[in-house]
Write an enzyme that holds these catalytic residues in place. Structure first.
Site, PDB file in Angstrom:
ATOM      1  N   ASP A  43      20.106  36.106  63.729  1.00 56.68           N
ATOM      2  CA  ASP A  43      20.311  36.974  64.887  1.00 56.68           C
ATOM      3  C   ASP A  43      21.223  36.297  65.903  1.00 56.68           C
ATOM      4  O   ASP A  43      20.821  35.339  66.565  1.00 56.68           O
ATOM      5  CB  ASP A  43      18.959  37.288  65.539  1.00 56.68           C
ATOM      6  CG  ASP A  43      19.109  38.262  66.694  1.00 56.68           C
ATOM      7  OD1 ASP A  43      19.017  39.470  66.452  1.00 56.68           O
ATOM      8  OD2 ASP A  43      19.356  37.814  67.829  1.00 56.68           O
ATOM      9  N   TYR A  48      26.704  35.000  72.824  1.00 53.27           N
ATOM     10  CA  TYR A  48      26.231  33.636  72.507  1.00 53.27           C
ATOM     11  C   TYR A  48      27.407  32.693  72.223  1.00 53.27           C
ATOM     12  O   TYR A  48      27.273  31.480  72.296  1.00 53.27           O
ATOM     13  CB  TYR A  48      25.289  33.617  71.297  1.00 53.27           C
ATOM     14  CG  TYR A  48      24.024  34.436  71.397  1.00 53.27           C
ATOM     15  CD1 TYR A  48      23.615  35.001  72.607  1.00 53.27           C
ATOM     16  CD2 TYR A  48      23.222  34.644  70.271  1.00 53.27           C
ATOM     17  CE1 TYR A  48      22.450  35.762  72.671  1.00 53.27           C
ATOM     18  CE2 TYR A  48      22.063  35.402  70.341  1.00 53.27           C
ATOM     19  CZ  TYR A  48      21.683  35.964  71.536  1.00 53.27           C
ATOM     20  OH  TYR A  48      20.544  36.713  71.584  1.00 53.27           O
ATOM     21  N   LYS A  73      25.456  41.593  68.523  1.00 56.13           N
ATOM     22  CA  LYS A  73      25.211  42.544  69.620  1.00 56.13           C
ATOM     23  C   LYS A  73      26.451  42.764  70.474  1.00 56.13           C
ATOM     24  O   LYS A  73      27.231  41.845  70.697  1.00 56.13           O
ATOM     25  CB  LYS A  73      24.076  42.025  70.519  1.00 56.13           C
ATOM     26  CG  LYS A  73      22.856  41.559  69.748  1.00 56.13           C
ATOM     27  CD  LYS A  73      21.710  41.129  70.625  1.00 56.13           C
ATOM     28  CE  LYS A  73      20.636  40.432  69.799  1.00 56.13           C
ATOM     29  NZ  LYS A  73      20.853  38.988  69.635  1.00 56.13           N
ATOM     30  N   HIS A 106      23.288  45.288  73.583  1.00 52.51           N
ATOM     31  CA  HIS A 106      22.554  44.101  74.027  1.00 52.51           C
ATOM     32  C   HIS A 106      21.612  44.375  75.208  1.00 52.51           C
ATOM     33  O   HIS A 106      20.466  43.929  75.207  1.00 52.51           O
ATOM     34  CB  HIS A 106      23.539  42.978  74.374  1.00 52.51           C
ATOM     35  CG  HIS A 106      22.954  41.614  74.222  1.00 52.51           C
ATOM     36  ND1 HIS A 106      23.699  40.511  73.874  1.00 52.51           N
ATOM     37  CD2 HIS A 106      21.699  41.152  74.378  1.00 52.51           C
ATOM     38  CE1 HIS A 106      22.917  39.453  73.818  1.00 52.51           C
ATOM     39  NE2 HIS A 106      21.700  39.811  74.123  1.00 52.51           N
TER      40      HIS A 106
END
Ligand code: A2P
Length: 272
Positions: A43, A48, A73, A106
């Site tokens: 994930d 990120y 996301k 998200h």
């Protein structure tokens, strides 16, 4: 080891979370450790900044594409700027993939998430993602989505751990056949969950760690946990949750630890 989603596709019951991992070799090696330990579900998210390492790890693992379930996301700014198509194409490029298994909104960016989700529906149709869903959605967001869009999200990924059991939202999602995924399932070590005596006592009975008890409690509740760890031993530990189960009473004891206490942002008041 898999849950069946509302579209009959399958998703591994446990995922490896990579939030806060940097875009470097050390992260790639952690992801490789997770794949070696048996995880088949990763994930990540555009924000990120480590999709590139997820892609490299998958390539180096030698596993077949279809053996690994990859989630990423759509970031908030791409909803505000309406650059959703650029966003998924960039993610796929960094991941070195033709498709992701799951693409999520998200956060429910006000006045934007409905239109963004409609674009996700098109991405699904075009095969850029095999499944689509949401993250950090409250009941009111899910209701609006149901009114204004066609495809029921397969998952809603939310903060969930024994101090934030999310019963009302969890029950709502169950009713709608939406799988709840738990981010920060261990409380992200920002609270004292790892020292909790109730969890320790349950763990002693099964010779399991507090972390394993929390992750098993998710499975017992039909929740899909996404624990993060950069440590090989703890990566392996967090995967060893399929060889024991909790009694009804023990599940209740963990449920009773709820304090409605968040470690992350509140979806009703987030400012990013
Ligand atoms: P580390 O990377 O050193 O293992 P969450 O998934 O709830 O966000 O929690 C992530 C945090 O919990 C990380 O800081 C991680 O540190 C730590 N952690 C992950 N697995 C375990 C475990 N089995 N026992 C203790 N701490 C853990």
């Amino acid at each position: 080891m898999n849950y069946k989603m509302n579209n009959q596709n399958e998703i591994p019951k446990l995922g490896y979370g990579v939030f806060k991992m940097e875009n470097n070799d050390s992260s790639k090696n952690s992801i490789l450790n997770a794949l070696e330990a048996g995880y088949r579900h990763i994930d990540t998210a555009a924000i990120y900044g480590n999709e590139e390492q997820v892609g490299r790890a998958i390539k180096e693992s030698g596993l077949k594409r279809e053996e690994i379930f990859v989630t990423t996301k759509l970031w908030n700014e791409d909803m505000r700027q309406e650059t959703e198509w650029d966003a998924i194409n960039k993610s796929l490029e960094l991941l070195q993939l033709d498709y992701v298994d799951l693409y999520l909104i998200h956060w429910p960016v006000k006045d934007k998430y409905i239109n963004a989700y409609k674009k996700l529906e098109e991405m699904l149709e075009k095969g850029l993602s095999k499944n689509i869903g949401v993250s950090n959605f409250q009941i009111n967001h899910l209701k609006e989505l149901e009114e204004k869009t066609k495809i029921v999200p397969v998952v809603n990924q939310i903060e969930l751990h024994p101090y934030l059991t999310q019963k009302e939202l969890l029950n709502y999602c169950k009713e709608k056949n939406i799988i709840v995924e738990a981010w920060s399932p261990l409380g992200a070590t920002k609270n004292d969950l790892l020292q909790n005596e109730v969890l320790k006592d349950i763990g002693k009975k099964y010779n399991k760690s507090v972390a394993q008890v929390m992750l098993r409690w998710d499975i017992e509740n039909g929740v899909l946990p996404l624990p993060k760890s950069a440590n090989k031993g703890r990566i392996e530990e967090n995967f060893q949750i399929f060889d024991f189960s909790l009694s009804k009473e023990e599940i209740q004891l963990v449920d009773n630890l709820n304090k409605n206490e968040r470690v992350g942002a509140n979806p009703d008041t987030f400012t990013f």
